[in-house]
Design a protein around this motif. Structure first.
Motif, PDB file in Angstrom:
ATOM      1  N   PHE A 768       0.859  -1.186   0.000  1.00 55.93           N
ATOM      2  CA  PHE A 768       0.000   0.000   0.000  1.00 55.93           C
ATOM      3  C   PHE A 768       0.898   1.239   0.000  1.00 55.93           C
ATOM      4  CE2 PHE A 768      -2.823  -2.928   2.562  1.00 55.93           C
ATOM      5  CZ  PHE A 768      -3.680  -3.207   1.520  1.00 55.93           C
ATOM      6  N   PRO A 769       1.355   1.710  -1.141  1.00 56.49           N
ATOM      7  CA  PRO A 769       2.237   2.881  -1.166  1.00 56.49           C
ATOM      8  C   PRO A 769       1.575   4.065  -0.473  1.00 56.49           C
ATOM      9  CG  PRO A 769       2.173   1.808  -3.310  1.00 56.49           C
ATOM     10  CD  PRO A 769       1.118   1.160  -2.481  1.00 56.49           C
ATOM     11  N   GLY A 770       2.336   4.699   0.436  1.00 53.26           N
ATOM     12  CA  GLY A 770       1.826   5.859   1.146  1.00 53.26           C
ATOM     13  C   GLY A 770       0.989   5.540   2.357  1.00 53.26           C
ATOM     14  N   ALA A 771       0.696   4.263   2.632  1.00 53.78           N
ATOM     15  CA  ALA A 771      -0.137   3.881   3.774  1.00 53.78           C
ATOM     16  C   ALA A 771       0.722   3.703   5.018  1.00 53.78           C
ATOM     17  CB  ALA A 771      -0.886   2.592   3.471  1.00 53.78           C
ATOM     18  N   PRO A 781      -0.724  -3.360  16.706  1.00 51.70           N
ATOM     19  CA  PRO A 781      -1.296  -2.739  15.506  1.00 51.70           C
ATOM     20  C   PRO A 781      -2.721  -2.271  15.779  1.00 51.70           C
ATOM     21  CG  PRO A 781      -0.253  -4.834  14.975  1.00 51.70           C
ATOM     22  CD  PRO A 781      -0.283  -4.742  16.456  1.00 51.70           C
ATOM     23  N   GLN A 782      -3.036  -1.064  15.280  1.00 53.78           N
ATOM     24  CA  GLN A 782      -4.329  -0.483  15.629  1.00 53.78           C
ATOM     25  C   GLN A 782      -5.181  -0.182  14.406  1.00 53.78           C
ATOM     26  OE1 GLN A 782      -3.976   3.055  18.009  1.00 53.78           O
ATOM     27  NE2 GLN A 782      -5.989   2.810  18.903  1.00 53.78           N
ATOM     28  N   ALA A 783      -4.680   0.643  13.478  1.00 56.45           N
ATOM     29  CA  ALA A 783      -5.508   1.071  12.352  1.00 56.45           C
ATOM     30  C   ALA A 783      -4.638   1.224  11.103  1.00 56.45           C
ATOM     31  CB  ALA A 783      -6.200   2.389  12.666  1.00 56.45           C
ATOM     32  N   LEU A 784      -5.244   0.927   9.918  1.00 52.63           N
ATOM     33  CA  LEU A 784      -4.577   1.099   8.622  1.00 52.63           C
ATOM     34  C   LEU A 784      -5.053   2.414   8.028  1.00 52.63           C
ATOM     35  CD1 LEU A 784      -2.793  -0.053   6.358  1.00 52.63           C
ATOM     36  CD2 LEU A 784      -4.853  -1.130   5.426  1.00 52.63           C
ATOM     37  N   ILE A 785      -4.104   3.316   7.731  1.00 53.51           N
ATOM     38  CA  ILE A 785      -4.431   4.642   7.196  1.00 53.51           C
ATOM     39  C   ILE A 785      -3.861   4.719   5.785  1.00 53.51           C
ATOM     40  CG2 ILE A 785      -4.208   7.120   7.531  1.00 53.51           C
ATOM     41  CD1 ILE A 785      -3.625   6.505  10.497  1.00 53.51           C
ATOM     42  N   ALA A 794     -10.798  12.469   1.754  1.00 55.06           N
ATOM     43  CA  ALA A 794     -10.050  12.346   3.004  1.00 55.06           C
ATOM     44  C   ALA A 794      -9.367  10.981   3.064  1.00 55.06           C
ATOM     45  CB  ALA A 794     -11.002  12.518   4.198  1.00 55.06           C
ATOM     46  N   ASP A 795      -8.343  10.908   3.911  1.00 47.44           N
ATOM     47  CA  ASP A 795      -7.632   9.633   4.072  1.00 47.44           C
ATOM     48  C   ASP A 795      -8.579   8.553   4.587  1.00 47.44           C
ATOM     49  OD1 ASP A 795      -5.420  10.977   3.292  1.00 47.44           O
ATOM     50  OD2 ASP A 795      -4.542  11.134   5.305  1.00 47.44           O
ATOM     51  N   GLU A 796      -8.367   7.322   4.107  1.00 43.36           N
ATOM     52  CA  GLU A 796      -9.145   6.176   4.612  1.00 43.36           C
ATOM     53  C   GLU A 796      -8.538   5.703   5.919  1.00 43.36           C
ATOM     54  OE1 GLU A 796      -9.421   3.103   1.783  1.00 43.36           O
ATOM     55  OE2 GLU A 796     -10.443   4.306   0.267  1.00 43.36           O
ATOM     56  N   HIS A 797      -9.358   5.592   6.927  1.00 45.01           N
ATOM     57  CA  HIS A 797      -8.895   5.205   8.267  1.00 45.01           C
ATOM     58  C   HIS A 797      -9.739   4.007   8.697  1.00 45.01           C
ATOM     59  CE1 HIS A 797      -8.336   5.265  12.610  1.00 45.01           C
ATOM     60  NE2 HIS A 797      -7.248   5.996  12.422  1.00 45.01           N
ATOM     61  N   ALA A 801      -9.614  -4.519  13.065  1.00 44.45           N
ATOM     62  CA  ALA A 801     -10.668  -5.523  13.210  1.00 44.45           C
ATOM     63  C   ALA A 801     -11.771  -5.345  12.183  1.00 44.45           C
ATOM     64  CB  ALA A 801     -11.261  -5.458  14.624  1.00 44.45           C
ATOM     65  N   ALA A 802     -11.898  -4.125  11.575  1.00 43.53           N
ATOM     66  CA  ALA A 802     -12.966  -3.862  10.616  1.00 43.53           C
ATOM     67  C   ALA A 802     -12.570  -4.189   9.182  1.00 43.53           C
ATOM     68  CB  ALA A 802     -13.398  -2.390  10.720  1.00 43.53           C
ATOM     69  N   LEU A 803     -11.305  -4.540   8.931  1.00 46.14           N
ATOM     70  CA  LEU A 803     -10.866  -4.873   7.575  1.00 46.14           C
ATOM     71  C   LEU A 803     -11.418  -6.223   7.163  1.00 46.14           C
ATOM     72  CD1 LEU A 803      -7.121  -3.745   7.794  1.00 46.14           C
ATOM     73  CD2 LEU A 803      -9.052  -2.459   6.872  1.00 46.14           C
ATOM     74  N   SER A 804     -11.336  -6.527   5.874  1.00 43.54           N
ATOM     75  CA  SER A 804     -11.782  -7.831   5.385  1.00 43.54           C
ATOM     76  C   SER A 804     -10.867  -8.926   5.929  1.00 43.54           C
ATOM     77  CB  SER A 804     -11.775  -7.858   3.865  1.00 43.54           C
ATOM     78  OG  SER A 804     -10.445  -7.800   3.375  1.00 43.54           O
TER      79      SER A 804
END
Length: 891
Positions: A768-771, A781-785, A794-797, A801-804
Motif C-alpha cells: 500500500f504505497p503511502g499507507a 497494531p491499531q488502524a490502517l491509514i 479524506a484519508d481512509e482510516h 478488526a474492521a478490515l476484510s
C-alpha cells in the motif's frame, strides 16, 4: 537463528521417523496435500520448545490408537556462532537434552535455557497455552490464525519491550524506571482510592455518596412515616363512625329474608319438574308401544310375500342336490388313481435316497482320509517347532540381561568418562627430563628418560642420593573427583558382578545375543502358532478325532449293501420332484373330493332349511287366531294415539308454568342474597378488627418519637454531604493531575513506537504505497491509514478488526515481519513459520505479499508450508514435497 534439521518419530501421523535436513537461511518451501503432515511438523516444532517433557497432558502427540508410543522431536539450529542440538521425548521414558557447543543441559534446566533464549515461558503444569508462547507465538503462525495479531503481540509484549530497551537505551529506561513513572504510579494509586479506571466513584468517595444516599432515603422514610401516622388517625375516626352506623341497622338480616323467600319459590318449581319427568316417562312408554303395534301389522302383511320366495328357494335346492349326487363317482375314481401314483413315487424315492446316502459316505470317507493325512503331517512339524522353541527359550534365559542394570552401567561408564575428563583438566602435571643413566622413583615406580605424570593425590617422588619429595595437588576439587571416581568404580564393579560380565562391551554383546534369541523364540512361536493356533496337544486331539471319524465312516459304508437295479434309479433330487408331483396330484384329487362332499352336504342342508322355512310361514299364515291378533293390534294403536295426544298437552302446559317461574334466576337470587348477607357481616367484623389494630399501631408510633428521629437524620445527612463534597474535589484534582502527567509521557512513548513504525512502513510501501499502520502505546497494531494523493477525498482510516478477512491476514503477516526486524536489531533470535498462510489473497495482492516475503527472507529464515504449490512457484526457491520426504525417511 537458522534451523538446520528437524526429525520426528512416533509423533501423531509420523509413526516412523521423518527427517527435514539441509534447511537454508532464507525461505524453505514445503508442499503437500491435506493430511500430508505439514501441520504435524509445525506442531512438533512447537512441542519441542513449548511443552515440558515431564507433562502427562500430551496424549494428542501419540499416533492414533498407540497409547504406548513415545513421541520424539530432535532439531538442530545455529545461533551466534554456536551449534545447538535439542532432543526431546514425551510420555514414555521422558527426557530433554540440549547441547550448546561443548555445554550440555538436561531436563528443566534445558527447557528454561531455551525459554530465555527464544523469549517465551513454560507452563507450571499441563499443556502450554497461547499466553505462554511469547515471541515464537507471534512469529510462528498456525493454520487459519494469520488474521489474529493483537493477542499474540500482547502475549509477546514483555519481550518486545525488552528488545526496544536494548534498541533505544536510555530513552526507554527513562520512561520505564524514572521518577516520572513513580509519580504517575503514586497519583494513580491515590486516584484509585477514590475513582475506578473508568471514572466511577470507589473507596471513601463511593462510601460517602452511598452514605448520603442512604441517609436521604432514611429521612424520606421518616417523613413518610410521620405523614402516614397523621393519615391513620383520620382514618380511625372514619372507621369508628361507619361501624356505629352499621351496628345499629344490621343490613345483612334483610338480605337473608330475601334469600328464604326465593328458596320457597324454587321448591314449588322443583315439584313441577318432578311431575314433568314422570309424565315424560309415561309418554315415552306409550310411543314405544305404538312402534311395536306398527311393526306387528307390517309383519303380518309381509308373511304372504315371504311364503312365495321360500317356495322358489326349496325348488332350487332340490335341483342343486341332484346335480351333486351325479358328480360323486368320477371324482372318487380320480382320487384312487392319484393315490396309487403317490405310493409308487414314494417307493422309488426311498431307493434313490439309499443310493445317494451310500455315495455321500464314500465321499466323506475319502475326505476324512485326506484330513487324517494332513493333520499327521502338521502334527509332526508342530512337535518339531515346539521342541525348537523350548531349546531357544532355555538359551534366552541363560543369555538374558537385566535391562535396568545395563542402563545404569551405561550411565556409570558415561559418568566415569566425564569424571576422567575433569580429572585430566584438574590434575597436577609433573614433567621430567633426566640425564642418561639417572632415574626417579614416583610412587615406588622407577622412571627414566623424559615424560609426564598426572597426579591426582599426594605422591612421593624419591631422588636417589638426595631424598624424597611429597607433591600434594592443590584444591579440594581433585580429591573430591577422586572420591567420586572410587564410588563410581565401586558401583560399576557391583553392576558387572550382578550382570556376570567383565566390562560394558561384554554386557552389550550379551544383551544383543539375548535380543537375537528373543527374536528367534518369537519367530518360532509365530510359526508354531500358524501350524497349531490352539496348541500341540489340541492339534493331536484333532488328529485323533479325525482318525475316529474315518473309522466310523468306513464302518457305516460297509453296513450299506448295493442293489442290482441301482443304475436304473433316478437321482435323489429327481425322485423327490416326482414324489412332490404325485403328492400334489393326490392332494388336488382329495381336495376335489372334499370340496364335492362339502358341496353335497351344503346342498342337503339348504334343502332342509328351505323346507323348514316354507312350513313355518305356511303354518303361521294358516293359524286360527291370526286374524283376531291383527284386529287387536289395530284397536290398540288407535287407543295409544289418543293417550299420547293428551299426555303431550299436559306436558306442554306444565312446562310453560316452569318457564314462567324461571328457576335459574331463583337459584341466582338465593346465592346473591346469601352472599350479600355474609359479605356485609364479614365487612363489619373486619372493620372492628381494623379499628383495634389501628388503635394499637397509633399508640406504638406515638411512643417512638418519629419527629425527633427525623430531625436527627437531617443533621447526619448535612454532615455527610459536606464530607462527600470534599472527597469529590480531591478526586477531580487527582484526575486532572494524572491526565497532565500521562500527556507528558506520550511524548516519550512515541519514541518507543518509532523503530516499529519504521519497519511497518518498510513493508507497507510494497503493498500500500503511502499507507501507514498505526500502533498503540502497547506496540499493538491499531488502524490502517491509506492516503488519497490524486483526489480531494479524506484519508481512509480503518480499524484493523474492521478490515476484510484477507486484508487482516495480510496486515497480520506485515506486523509479524516488522516485529521480527525489530527483534533482529535487538540481537534476538528469529524464526518465521507460516502454515498455509495467505490463502485468502487475490492474485494481485498475493504477488505483492511474495515481494514482502522475499524481502524479509534476506534477514530471517522462513519455513512456509502450503497445500497450494502452484501459488508459490515464482517465490524463487525450489519446493520440497512432504510426501517424497516421508517416503525417503521411511525407506
Amino acid at each position: 537463528m537458522q534451523l538446520i534439521s528437524l526429525k520426528v518419530s512416533e509423533f501423531q501421523q509420523f509413526r516412523t521417523a521423518c527427517m527435514l535436513s539441509d534447511l537454508t537461511p532464507g525461505i524453505n518451501l514445503f508442499t503437500g496435500p491435506n493430511e500430508a503432515g505439514k501441520s504435524t511438523l509445525v506442531r512438533a516444532i512447537r512441542a519441542a520448545f513449548f511443552e515440558r517433557h515431564k507433562s502427562s497432558a500430551l496424549s494428542d502427540l501419540q499416533p492414533w490408537g498407540d497409547s504406548s508410543a513415545s513421541p520424539q522431536v530432535s532439531l538442530a539450529f545455529d545461533w551466534q556462532g554456536q551449534h545447538w542440538q535439542l532432543d526431546k521425548r514425551f510420555l514414555q521414558r521422558k527426557r530433554c537434552d540440549l547441547q550448546v557447543g561443548d555445554t550440555h543441559y538436561s531436563g528443566d534446566e534445558a527447557e528454561e535455557h531455551l525459554a530465555q533464549l527464544m523469549g517465551y515461558a513454560t507452563p507450571a503444569r499441563g499443556a502450554s497455552k497461547a499466553e505462554h508462547w511469547g515471541i515464537p507465538g507471534l512469529l510462528w503462525v498456525e493454520q487459519g490464525a494469520g488474521q489474529h495479531i493483537r493477542d499474540p503481540a500482547h502475549y509477546a509484549g514483555e519481550h518486545l519491550q525488552s528488545a526496544l530497551s536494548q534498541h533505544l537505551g536510555d530513552a526507554l529506561g527513562e520512561v520505564v524506571s524514572s521518577g516520572g513513572d513513580q509519580l504517575i504510579q503514586q497519583v494513580e494509586q491515590q486516584r484509585a482510592k477514590l475513582l475506578t479506571p473508568t471514572g466511577k466513584p470507589t473507596g471513601d468517595l463511593r462510601d460517602a455518596q452511598q452514605a448520603c444516599h442512604t441517609l436521604a432515603e432514611e429521612l424520606a422514610e421518616r417523613e413518610e412515616q410521620v405523614s402516614r401516622y397523621q393519615d391513620q388517625v383520620d382514618h380511625l375516626g372514619q372507621l369508628q363512625a361507619k361501624q356505629y352506623e352499621v351496628a345499629s341497622q344490621r343490613p345483612w338480616e334483610a338480605q337473608r329474608e330475601k334469600a328464604k323467600a326465593a328458596e320457597t319459590q324454587l321448591a314449588a318449581v322443583e315439584k313441577l319438574r318432578e311431575q314433568q319427568a314422570q309424565a315424560q316417562k309415561t309418554l315415552d312408554d306409550f310411543q314405544h308401544q305404538q312402534q311395536l303395534n306398527h311393526q306387528q301389522l307390517e309383519d303380518f302383511a309381509a308373511q304372504a310375500t315371504q311364503l312365495e320366495e321360500r317356495q322358489k328357494d326349496k325348488q332350487k335346492a332340490e335341483q342343486q342336490l341332484a346335480q351333486c349326487k351325479e358328480q360323486a363317482a368320477p371324482i372318487e375314481h380320480q382320487r384312487e388313481a392319484a393315490s396309487q401314483r403317490y405310493d409308487d413315487a414314494r417307493q422309488i424315492l426311498t431307493a434313490a435316497r439309499h443310493k445317494a446316502h451310500r455315495q455321500r459316505l464314500q465321499q466323506q470317507l475319502k475326505g476324512a482320509e485326506d484330513k487324517v493325512r494332513r493333520l499327521a503331517e502338521t502334527l509332526a512339524k508342530a512337535r518339531e517347532l515346539h521342541q525348537q522353541r523350548h531349546e531357544l527359550s532355555a538359551q534366552y534365559q541363560r543369555q538374558s540381561v537385566d535391562i535396568d542394570a545395563l542402563e545404569r552401567l551405561r550411565k556409570l561408564e558415561l559418568q566415569l568418562g566425564q569424571l576422567q575428563a575433569k580429572q585430566e583438566m584438574l590434575a597436577t602435571r609433573l614433567a621430567y627430563r633426566l640425564e642418561p643413566g639417572q632415574q626417579l622413583i614416583i610412587d615406588q615406580a622407577p622412571v627414566a628418560g623424559e615424560g609426564e605424570k598426572r597426579l591426582l593425590s599426594a605422591t612421593d617422588v624419591a631422588i636417589p642420593g638426595v631424598g624424597t619429595l611429597t607433591i600434594q595437588p592443590g584444591g579440594t576439587d581433585v580429591a573430591d573427583l577422586l572420591r567420586q571416581q572410587q564410588n563410581l568404580e565401586a558401583d560399576r564393579g557391583a553392576l558387572l558382578q550382578q550382570l556376570q560380565v567383565t566390562d560394558l562391551a561384554s554386557a552389550e554383546q550379551q544383551a544383543s545375543d539375548a535380543r537375537e534369541l528373543a527374536h528367534k523364540v518369537e519367530q518360532t512361536a509365530l510359526r508354531l502358532g500358524d501350524l497349531a493356533p490352539k496348541g500341540v496337544d489340541t492339534l493331536a486331539g484333532e488328529h485323533q478325532l479325525a482318525e475316529q471319524e474315518r473309522s466310523a465312516l468306513a464302518a457305516s459304508l460297509a453296513a450299506l449293501s448295493a442293489h442290482q437295479d441301482d443304475a436304473a434309479l433316478p437321482t435323489e433330487e429327481l425322485a423327490s420332484r416326482q414324489l412332490e408331483t404325485a403328492q400334489a396330484q393326490l392332494e388336488e384329487a382329495e381336495q376335489a373330493r372334499s370340496h364335492h362332499q362339502q358341496t353335497l352336504t351344503l346342498a342337503q342342508q339348504a334343502l332342509t332349511n328351505a323346507e323348514r322355512e316354507w312350513q313355518r310361514l305356511a303354518a303361521a299364515i294358516q293359524a286360527p287366531d291370526r286374524q283376531e291378533r291383527e284386529q287387536s293390534a289395530q284397536r290398540r294403536l288407535i287407543e295409544l294415539k289418543a293417550e299420547v295426544e293428551q299426555l303431550q298437552a299436559d306436558i306442554n302446559t306444565r312446562q310453560r308454568d316452569i318457564d314462567a317461574a324461571n328457576p335459574t334466576v331463583l337459584a341466582q337470587d338465593i346465592k346473591r342474597f346469601s352472599d350479600s348477607a355474609d359479605a356485609m357481616e364479614y365487612e363489619a367484623r373486619e372493620r372492628a378488627s381494623e379499628i383495634e389494630r389501628l388503635k394499637t399501631r397509633l399508640e406504638t408510633l406515638g411512643a417512638q418519637g418519629l419527629e425527633e428521629q427525623r430531625d436527627a437524620l437531617r443533621q447526619q445527612l448535612e454532615s455527610q454531604q459536606r464530607r462527600r463534597l470534599q472527597l469529590e474535589k480531591r478526586a477531580k484534582a487527582l484526575d486532572l493531575l494524572l491526565s497532565l502527567l500521562k500527556r507528558e509521557r506520550q511524548v516519550v512513548t512515541r519514541k518507543l513506537q518509532a523503530p516499529l513504525q519504521k519497519h511497518l512502513n518498510h513493508y507497507l510501501r510494497l503493498i500500500f504505497p503511502g499507507a501507514t499502520l498505526s500502533v498503540d502505546d502497547n506496540l499493538l497494531p491499531q488502524a490502517l491509514i491509506r492516503t488519497q494523493p490524486l483526489s480531494n477525498q479524506a484519508d481512509e482510516h480503518g480499524e484493523l478488526a474492521a478490515l476484510s478477512f484477507g486484508a487482516r491476514e495480510q496486515m497480520g503477516l506485515v506486523s509479524r515481519l516488522a516485529y521480527a526486524d525489530l527483534l533482529r536489531e535487538a540481537g534476538r533470535p528469529t524464526l518465521i513459520i507460516l502454515d498455509d498462510a495467505l490463502v485468502h489473497c487475490d492474485s494481485e495482492r498475493l504477488e505483492q505479499m511474495k515481494r514482502i516475503l522475499f524481502d524479509a527472507a534476506e534477514r530471517h529464515q522462513i519455513l512456509l508450508f502450503t497445500c497450494h504449490p502452484q501459488h508459490w512457484d515464482d517465490l524463487g526457491v525450489a519446493p520440497r514435497g512432504l510426501v517424497s520426504l516421508k517416503r525417503a525417511s521411511s525407506g
